[in-house]
Design a protein around this motif. Sequence first.
Motif, mmCIF file in Angstrom:
data_model
loop_
_atom_site.group_PDB
_atom_site.id
_atom_site.type_symbol
_atom_site.label_atom_id
_atom_site.label_comp_id
_atom_site.label_asym_id
_atom_site.label_seq_id
_atom_site.Cartn_x
_atom_site.Cartn_y
_atom_site.Cartn_z
ATOM 1 N N PRO A 1 0.815 -1.229 0.000
ATOM 2 C CA PRO A 1 0.000 0.000 0.000
ATOM 3 C C PRO A 1 0.845 1.274 0.000
ATOM 4 O O PRO A 1 0.465 2.261 -0.644
ATOM 5 N N GLU B 1 2.031 1.912 -3.496
ATOM 6 C CA GLU B 1 0.956 2.451 -4.330
ATOM 7 C C GLU B 1 0.782 3.948 -4.091
ATOM 8 O O GLU B 1 0.528 4.715 -5.036
ATOM 9 N N ARG B 2 0.913 4.389 -2.841
ATOM 10 C CA ARG B 2 0.858 5.827 -2.559
ATOM 11 C C ARG B 2 2.047 6.544 -3.194
ATOM 12 O O ARG B 2 1.907 7.666 -3.699
#
Length: 640
Positions: free
Chosen positions: A556, A559-560
Amino acid sequence: MRQHHQEPEPVSEGAVPARPAAPDREDGGRPPAARPARPAVPALTWLPPALLVLGLGLWGISLPLVDFRSMDDYGLLDRLPVPFYASLAVLTAGFLVALRRAGTAPGWPLVYCVGLLVALKAAPAVLYDSVRYPWASKHDAVVNTLLGAGELRPHAALSGNMSAYDQWPGFFTLNAALVRAFGVESTAVYLNWAPIVLGLILLPVLVLLYRTFTEDWRLVWTAVWIFQLANWVGQDYLAPQGLAYVLHLTVLAVVLRHFVRPGSAGRLRDRTALDPAAATVPPATSTRQRAVGVLVLSPLILAVNAVHQLTPVMLCVVLAALCLTRRYRNLGLLAVTGLIMLAWDLTMGRPLFLETLGTLKESLGRLTQNSRAGYTGQLTGPGPELAGKAGIAMALAVVLFAGIAVLARRRLTRSALPLLLASAAPLPLFAVNDYGGEMLFRVYLFGLPGAAFFAAAALVPAAGGARRSRGALVRRRVTAVALPAVLLVLTAGFLPAYYGKDAMYYTPPAESALVTRAIDRMPAGGLLLATSGSFPEALHRYDEVEHWWFCEQEIPENERMLADPARYLADRIPRGVTAHVVLTRTQDVYTAGEGLLPPGGFALLRERLAASPLFETVEETPYGIVLAYTPSTTTAGGAS
C-alpha cells in the motif's frame, strides 16, 4: 548351554548384512527343498561409465545452444534445449544402474552425484558473462572494501545494513586472502562457481552423516541424490550462509559420530532389534573423550560464529534438540556452543545483536508473518509464480516421503531419531523472527539433510535375508517403480524452482557498468536511491555512499508513492544531500517478479521521475537511467 547366533552374511549387492535365516519347522531337521536357480543377471559393468559419458556429453553439447541473453517470463527454463533435459534423464538412469551395486562399487554412485551437481548448477558459471544473483555483487564489494581499507570496522554505521559484514567477517577475510593468493582482480572471477565448490565440500560431510545411521550404501547415495535435487533454495552461492552451512553440518556429523554417551544405546546395539538397513550406534565415548572432542570442535564452532549470525543459533537449537535423547545429552557441548555465540554477539556483533533484540517484541509469535518468503511473498509473472509453486511442491514431496518412512520403518526411525530431531529442531524459529523474509528458506535448508535421508528410506527397500515375505516382495516391486519415478519428478521440480526466476538473476555487463559510473560520480556522503537493492553493483562504495531502497516496504505504501513519485521522494531526501536515482532493467524485473510494484508500475515510476522538474537525467541507456535530484529553494525536501 547358551546358543550363539551365527554372524549374518552380506547380501549379494553388498548393501547391508542380512538377517540370520530362521530354522525350518516340522521338517525333522532336513534341509529345505532346493529351489530352481534364477538365471544370472548380466553384470553390465560397462553401463555406468557409458551412461555417465553420454549424460555429461549431452549436457556439454546443450550449453552452446542456450540463449540466456534473451530470457523472458520463464527465466532460463524455456531457454534450455532438449539435450540439456535429456542429459538429466540419462544421468538419473545411470545413477539407478550404479545404485544396484552400490555396496560393492560405491565409487560410481559418488561419481554420478558429482555429475548431477555439475549438471544442475554449473550452467550459469559456464555461460553467464556476469554475476548470477545481482545481490551477490555486494559480497564482492565487501571483499574489495576490506582489501582497500585493510581493517575491520565492526562498530561503524554503514548504509544498507552492511555493518553486519564487518561484525561477522570470517567469510570475507577468507575470500580476501584467496583473492590475494590467486592474484585475481576480485571474487567476481570465481563467484559463480561457489555452488559447485560448496557442493563438492558438502558431499563427504553428507556421506559421513548418513553412514552414522545406515549401512546400506544404496540408502546413503539416494539420500545424497535427493538432497541435491531438493536443494533449490539458492543459499549456496558465494555468501556467508553457504560456508557456515558446511561448517554447521560438519559439527553435527562429528557430534553424532563421536559423542555417544555410555550405556545409552540399549537394544540399538543388537542387530535383531534394528531395521536391516540401520547401522548400530557408534561406540560410546567417555567423559574425558567427549571433553577433548569439545576442545577439538571449538575452533569449528568459533568459525561458524565468525562467518554468519543465524547459523550459530541453528547450531545451538540442534544441539539442544539432541539433548532430548539419552544418546547425545551433552550439556557441556551445548553450554560451550552457547557461550561462544554469546561472547561473539556481545563483542564483534554487539550493534546488530542489540538491534535484533529490540525488534523481537514485534516479531515474536507471528508465525504467518515470520514464515513469509521475501518482502511481500506475492510472486507475480509466469516464471516467478511457477518457481514458487515448484519450490513448495518439492518441499511437500520430500516431507511426504520422509513422513512415510518415519511411519513405515519405525525401527530405522528409532535408531536414526537424532537425525530426525536435528531436522525438526529449526521449526520453532518461525515463532521468533522472519530474518528479512528468509527464515522460511533457512529452516527448510537446515531441515533438508534429515528429510532427504528419510525420504530416501521410503524409496529404497531394506535388503532382505534368505527368506522374504510376500509383503516384502510387493514393497520391493513398488519401490522399483517409485524410485526412478520420484527422482525424475524431483528433477523436473528442481528446474523451475532453481531457474524459473533467472530473468531477474542475470544482469548484462553493460548494466553493471552503468551503475558503477553512476555511483563513481557521487561525492562521499551522497544518497543513492533505487527501487530495491537487487541490482548489480548496488553497494559499490557502500562505505562512502548512503542507500535507500524505497520500494522495499509494504505494497500500500508503494501504491501511494506511485501517485506522485517525485514529490514522495523529494519530501524524504535530507536537505543539502546530493541524491541520485538509479533505475535499471534488473530492478524492473525484480520489482515485478516479487510483487513490489503493480504491472507497469516500474515504467510509470521511471516516466514520472524523468518528467519531473525535481529530477534531471544524467545518463540513459537501454539498460537503465540515472537521475539527479535538483531541488529549487522552494521545493527542497525536508529531513527524513
